[in-house]
Design an enzyme around this catalytic site. Sequence first.
Site, mmCIF file in Angstrom:
data_model
loop_
_atom_site.group_PDB
_atom_site.id
_atom_site.type_symbol
_atom_site.label_atom_id
_atom_site.label_comp_id
_atom_site.label_asym_id
_atom_site.label_seq_id
_atom_site.Cartn_x
_atom_site.Cartn_y
_atom_site.Cartn_z
ATOM 1 N N LYS B 82 26.320 45.693 66.479
ATOM 2 C CA LYS B 82 25.963 45.937 67.985
ATOM 3 C C LYS B 82 27.002 47.118 68.282
ATOM 4 O O LYS B 82 28.084 47.270 68.214
ATOM 5 C CB LYS B 82 26.490 44.891 68.821
ATOM 6 N N SER B 157 21.240 40.997 75.251
ATOM 7 C CA SER B 157 21.511 42.293 75.319
ATOM 8 C C SER B 157 21.614 42.978 73.849
ATOM 9 O O SER B 157 21.448 44.301 73.579
ATOM 10 C CB SER B 157 23.011 42.702 75.747
ATOM 11 N N SER B 181 23.154 36.641 74.905
ATOM 12 C CA SER B 181 22.826 38.130 74.471
ATOM 13 C C SER B 181 22.736 37.953 72.846
ATOM 14 O O SER B 181 22.267 38.997 72.237
ATOM 15 C CB SER B 181 24.053 39.000 74.649
#
Lengths: 95, 476
Positions: B82, B157, B181
Amino acid sequence: MISKEEVLKIAKLARLELTEIEVEKMQKDLSSVLDYFDILKNAPKLKKQKEVKDKHQNNSLRMDEVITMPASLANNLIGLAPDKKEDYIKVKSIL
Amino acid sequence: MRQMDILDLTIVQLHEGFKKKQFTSVEVTKEYLGQIKKTDSKIHAFLTVTENLALEQAKKADEIIASGNDFPLLCGIPCSIKDAILVQGEKATAGSKMLENYVAPYDATVIKRLKEQGAVILGKTNLDEFAMGVSTENSAFKVTKNPHDLTKVSGGSSGGSAASVASKQAVFSLASDTGGSIRLPASFCGVVGLNPTYGAVSRHGLIAMASSLDQIGPIAKTIEDAKIVFDVISGKDSMDSTSADYKFETKEVSLKDLKIGVPKEYFAEGLDPQVEKIIKEAIKKAEDAGAKIVPISLSMTNYAIACYYIIVPSEVSANLARFDGIKYGKSQQDAPNLLDVYLKSRGVGFGVEPKRRILIGTYALSSGYYDAYYKKAQEIKELIKQDFAQSFEKVDVIFSPVSPIPAFNIGEKSSDPLAMYLMDIYTCPLKLAGLPALSIPAGRIGKLPVGLQIIGNYFEENTILSVASQLEKMLL
């Protein structure tokens, strides 16, 4: 509804420049979110904070001693600054 | 071995393949890079593909493998990261214009641990700006599409991480979870996602959103893979004072006589009936395998979202104060004075959602409002914690949906921040208590996957992983 002046005041506190359109949008968005927070008025009150002992959490203080890091790390960090002079980060004068 | 097969292999299968010299890490890495090139123009999972780094790491891994000694499980395994986690020498944008050109000056602790194992980093994945969102639509750069239906969101997210694993662009991914997330995109994309106990994994080198809640965890194809990655990244780190002195140990927990709590508040109004059906079927399968189903009540559930969206923005307003146009990131140097550098750099650098949260947080913490918002939220947080503590006196694990609905249409909710916030209803309460939870695929509505959430007690990742790995076989 939260006023335009209030949004501008918070934005200034937060060091955030907003466009005219953004101010209007934030007035609307903040109002709907803050209205939603009203739900907490009906929430039960906390009577007593329970002490939960966590066996995995140790004292997180450490010795006050210098930990040597490679010079390249300092160079990398300083290198990211938008304005610099030699090994120093340059800031606009404040006086 | 054919290309399709290689992309389907798990960590252990790849490890065995390396051992038996069926393929090399460079070959596997090239397959994955090829898959990214072939598919990512449609999926948009990656913000940066670190091809040179990946091939260099794969070559090194092959040298270790060829030496004939034992080598770590993650050696030579390609993964994605990420873009809020720092990989030295590579961009780390956090999905924001503010950090568009920011190159990470050091490795996050989790990255150091992956590198020590010899893992291969393929690239950095898309996310909502500063991990604020449930759909990746808040990314300043692109929207990650759901690999199962390109008109739907991937969740957020960590949408890029979940989509990259779901579309076979990476064996696993490292992501972060503040309110859901990791688990929400894992649920939407049909992969496994583990949010560890608060303190189980070091956050050093993770771009902070809300430090009292942020955790790093794995997204993977299988429970076994998630477990292997978690084992590597967890444990004490002197660079994160909240990291716990904790060593993960595998534990086999039998479904027989296991007490599974099912909170009635998580099956109330707002839950899509088709999602409910899938989750109830999963619970039934556990019951058939001998588990005892215990109805429980988490009575504070209704207050969790409001509590969460006071605490998070409050911490955001403090954490994002560091982006000031002076030290790094976007800077409007042409401003006439120092104050204007701050105002303009932040005004230009931040997108709508960070601005919204900074303002809500600043408001909640400002003089005259502090007691009504922040202090109140802290009290609710404590009550939520007590709610879970009481439940875990009666049950071993808790089962629930991850999300009230499956992946929604791109654009459907983007003009309504509150509707987005409400997506966290089942994922954020346990975060306020600091508990671990995972998402595991439980079924599908049409093409769209639905995840089952398994919540465990503190530092009992081994329990939820063991339960999930037994269910994994039944839910296929």
